[in-house]
Design a protein around this motif. Structure first.
Motif, PDB file in Angstrom:
ATOM      1  N   SER A 106       1.102  -1.190   0.040  1.00 14.73           N
ATOM      2  CA  SER A 106      -0.115  -0.055   0.084  1.00 14.73           C
ATOM      3  C   SER A 106       0.742   1.255   0.392  1.00 14.73           C
ATOM      4  N   LEU A 107       2.183   1.406   0.756  1.00 16.30           N
ATOM      5  CA  LEU A 107       2.888   2.555   1.078  1.00 16.30           C
ATOM      6  C   LEU A 107       3.290   2.416  -0.726  1.00 16.30           C
ATOM      7  N   MET A 108       3.672   1.716  -0.846  1.00 16.67           N
ATOM      8  CA  MET A 108       4.326   1.575  -1.745  1.00 16.67           C
ATOM      9  C   MET A 108       3.495   2.170  -3.351  1.00 16.67           C
ATOM     10  N   HIS A 109       2.990   2.192  -3.497  1.00 19.07           N
ATOM     11  CA  HIS A 109       2.006   2.153  -4.412  1.00 19.07           C
ATOM     12  C   HIS A 109       1.772   3.945  -4.201  1.00 19.07           C
ATOM     13  N   LYS A 110       2.099   4.946  -3.597  1.00 16.19           N
ATOM     14  CA  LYS A 110       1.925   6.219  -2.959  1.00 16.19           C
ATOM     15  C   LYS A 110       3.781   7.084  -3.614  1.00 16.19           C
ATOM     16  N   VAL A 111       4.512   6.023  -3.850  1.00 14.76           N
ATOM     17  CA  VAL A 111       6.047   6.143  -4.192  1.00 14.76           C
ATOM     18  C   VAL A 111       5.644   6.825  -5.879  1.00 14.76           C
ATOM     19  N   PRO A 112       6.391   7.581  -5.794  1.00 17.32           N
ATOM     20  CA  PRO A 112       6.281   8.108  -7.337  1.00 17.32           C
ATOM     21  C   PRO A 112       7.374   6.906  -8.164  1.00 17.32           C
ATOM     22  N   VAL A 113       6.505   6.417  -9.788  1.00 21.65           N
ATOM     23  CA  VAL A 113       7.654   5.176 -10.261  1.00 21.65           C
ATOM     24  C   VAL A 113       8.972   6.134 -10.597  1.00 21.65           C
ATOM     25  N   SER A 114       9.171   7.445 -10.926  1.00 21.67           N
ATOM     26  CA  SER A 114      10.661   7.753 -11.107  1.00 21.67           C
ATOM     27  C   SER A 114      11.342   7.910  -9.787  1.00 21.67           C
ATOM     28  N   VAL A 115      10.808   7.911  -8.597  1.00 21.60           N
ATOM     29  CA  VAL A 115      11.588   7.717  -7.753  1.00 21.60           C
ATOM     30  C   VAL A 115      12.250   5.979  -8.022  1.00 21.60           C
ATOM     31  N   LEU A 116      11.747   5.465  -8.319  1.00 20.91           N
ATOM     32  CA  LEU A 116      11.834   3.266  -8.452  1.00 20.91           C
ATOM     33  C   LEU A 116      12.572   3.372  -9.300  1.00 20.91           C
ATOM     34  N   ASN A 117      12.441   3.939 -10.237  1.00 22.09           N
ATOM     35  CA  ASN A 117      13.182   4.187 -11.806  1.00 22.09           C
ATOM     36  C   ASN A 117      14.915   4.237 -10.753  1.00 22.09           C
ATOM     37  N   GLU A 118      14.895   4.929  -9.998  1.00 24.80           N
ATOM     38  CA  GLU A 118      16.333   5.563  -9.112  1.00 24.80           C
ATOM     39  C   GLU A 118      16.801   5.097  -8.164  1.00 24.80           C
ATOM     40  N   ASP A 119      15.670   4.043  -7.477  1.00 22.61           N
ATOM     41  CA  ASP A 119      16.152   3.115  -6.557  1.00 22.61           C
ATOM     42  C   ASP A 119      15.814   1.728  -6.867  1.00 22.61           C
ATOM     43  N   PRO A 120      16.942   0.912  -7.269  1.00 23.35           N
ATOM     44  CA  PRO A 120      15.717  -0.633  -7.113  1.00 23.35           C
ATOM     45  C   PRO A 120      15.779  -1.165  -5.901  1.00 23.35           C
ATOM     46  N   TYR A 121      16.710  -0.636  -5.007  1.00 19.66           N
ATOM     47  CA  TYR A 121      16.147  -1.944  -3.457  1.00 19.66           C
ATOM     48  C   TYR A 121      14.897  -1.321  -3.689  1.00 19.66           C
ATOM     49  N   SER A 122      14.354  -0.304  -3.290  1.00 20.10           N
ATOM     50  CA  SER A 122      12.915   0.113  -3.274  1.00 20.10           C
ATOM     51  C   SER A 122      11.580  -0.950  -3.867  1.00 20.10           C
ATOM     52  N   GLU A 123      12.754  -0.859  -4.939  1.00 19.12           N
ATOM     53  CA  GLU A 123      11.458  -1.434  -6.174  1.00 19.12           C
ATOM     54  C   GLU A 123      11.657  -3.327  -5.723  1.00 19.12           C
ATOM     55  N   ALA A 124      12.132  -3.157  -4.848  1.00 16.74           N
ATOM     56  CA  ALA A 124      12.643  -4.490  -4.817  1.00 16.74           C
ATOM     57  C   ALA A 124      11.827  -5.310  -3.013  1.00 16.74           C
ATOM     58  N   LEU A 125      11.689  -4.026  -2.530  1.00 17.74           N
ATOM     59  CA  LEU A 125      10.161  -4.331  -1.538  1.00 17.74           C
ATOM     60  C   LEU A 125       9.635  -3.979  -1.793  1.00 17.74           C
ATOM     61  N   TYR A 126       8.856  -3.442  -3.026  1.00 15.16           N
ATOM     62  CA  TYR A 126       7.460  -3.314  -3.767  1.00 15.16           C
ATOM     63  C   TYR A 126       7.577  -5.178  -3.871  1.00 15.16           C
ATOM     64  N   ALA A 127       8.360  -5.265  -5.265  1.00 15.36           N
ATOM     65  CA  ALA A 127       8.214  -6.858  -5.558  1.00 15.36           C
ATOM     66  C   ALA A 127       8.316  -8.095  -4.049  1.00 15.36           C
ATOM     67  N   PHE A 128       8.465  -7.542  -2.926  1.00 16.21           N
ATOM     68  CA  PHE A 128       8.988  -8.377  -2.182  1.00 16.21           C
ATOM     69  C   PHE A 128       7.092  -8.979  -1.736  1.00 16.21           C
ATOM     70  N   SER A 129       6.704  -7.696  -1.621  1.00 13.37           N
ATOM     71  CA  SER A 129       5.257  -7.711  -1.115  1.00 13.37           C
ATOM     72  C   SER A 129       4.261  -8.129  -2.024  1.00 13.37           C
ATOM     73  N   ARG A 130       4.245  -8.418  -3.181  1.00 11.32           N
ATOM     74  CA  ARG A 130       4.306  -8.561  -4.335  1.00 11.32           C
ATOM     75  C   ARG A 130       3.951 -10.664  -3.769  1.00 11.32           C
ATOM     76  N   LEU A 131       5.566 -10.826  -3.597  1.00 11.91           N
ATOM     77  CA  LEU A 131       5.559 -11.974  -4.362  1.00 11.91           C
ATOM     78  C   LEU A 131       5.787 -12.998  -2.742  1.00 11.91           C
ATOM     79  N   GLY A 132       5.479 -12.262  -1.902  1.00 18.88           N
ATOM     80  CA  GLY A 132       5.204 -12.694  -0.471  1.00 18.88           C
ATOM     81  C   GLY A 132       3.921 -12.659  -0.296  1.00 18.88           C
ATOM     82  N   GLN A 133       3.013 -12.528  -1.016  1.00 15.54           N
ATOM     83  CA  GLN A 133       1.572 -13.102  -0.738  1.00 15.54           C
ATOM     84  C   GLN A 133       1.277 -13.726  -2.055  1.00 15.54           C
ATOM     85  N   SER A 134       2.098 -14.045  -2.642  1.00 16.17           N
ATOM     86  CA  SER A 134       2.519 -15.480  -3.889  1.00 16.17           C
ATOM     87  C   SER A 134       1.290 -15.821  -4.731  1.00 16.17           C
TER      88      SER A 134
END
Length: 258
Positions: A106-134
């Motif tokens: 939910s929090l990651m949906h409020k972080v701009p995509v442009s920020v994630l493009n510059e910060d793969p670690y934060s995007e990995a944490l978003y991936a974790f949130s999806r993967l962790g829910q199978s």
């Protein structure tokens, strides 16, 4: 900014982590770390490495960053970029350690995509949130992160954690093994990498290999982290139980009725 020589910079980063750790039981340690990393103009990689480790230590000390920062620290883009990055890494990493996948997503949906493009670690944490829910759509995010992060070990570990948690993901066990293989030295000297490897081998019914991996992980685990040691011991017990059941099932099938 002109960067200091590599060894001098590493020492400065180490001092920043030590200062935060020394203050870990107080309320100011996130600010101390953020200001130190801003002074160093820390890269996303440097921030990820320090924040993940310090966030884990604070959680273990009973002073989780979740009680010191707010969700707005993750979503407020008005802060200095490095300070925002530090708070984001601290808060989201702790949500990961607490397995709070829905909140993290939910929090990651409020972080701009442009920020994630510059910060793969934060995007990995978003991936974790999806993967962790199978959720298999997390696999596409994972692939994107792997390209953007160029195999950054802390980032690979976040993805590994998500796949490990996502017990219903398709092809989970082979994917775990593939991700472990991206770690330095193929994960063979990484206790957490070996832990994930052992879990994958157990899922594939490769019990002797799983026991070898978890035994090596236990040997390599540094002292002073009983929570992780408990996870490894639990995995060892799961492998042993599954191996014993497998042998009994094979023996039962080989009995010829009289």
């Amino acid at each position: 900014m002109t960067y200091a020589p590599e060894t001098e910079r590493a020492a400065a980063l180490s001092r920043a982590a030590s200062a935060a750790t020394e203050a870990i039981t107080g309320s100011e340690w996130p600010t101390l770390l953020a200001e130190a990393l801003r002074e160093l103009d820390a890269t996303w990689q440097e921030s990820a490495e320090l924040c993940a480790d310090v966030a884990w230590q604070a959680r273990a000390a009973g002073n989780s960053v979740l009680g010191l920062l707010t969700p707005e620290h993750v979503t407020d883009s008005s802060a200095d970029p490095v300070i925002w990055q530090t708070y984001r890494h601290l808060y989201l990493s702790t949500l990961r350690f607490d397995f709070r996948c829905h909140t993290l997503e939910s929090l990651m949906h409020k972080v701009p995509v442009s920020v994630l493009n510059e910060d793969p670690y934060s995007e990995a944490l978003y991936a974790f949130s999806r993967l962790g829910q199978s959720r298999s759509d997390g696999l596409a995010v994972m692939d994107r992160v792997l390209v953007a992060s160029a195999g950054h070990p802390k980032t690979v570990h976040v993805l590994l954690h998500g796949v490990w948690l996502g017990g219903l993901l398709p092809g989970r066990a082979p994917l775990l093994l593939a991700l472990v293989g991206l770690l330095p030295e193929g994960g063979l000297n990484d206790p957490i990498g070996l832990f994930r490897m052992a879990s994958a081998r157990r899922s594939l019914g490769q019990y002797p290999e799983a026991l070898t991996a978890i035994g090596h992980a236990l040997d390599l685990l540094p002292p002073g982290d009983p929570a992780v040691q408990a996870d490894l011991v639990r995995e060892h017990a799961l492998i042993t139980t599954a191996y014993d059941l497998s042998k009994r099932a094979r023996a039962s099938r080989n009995i010829t009725p009289s």
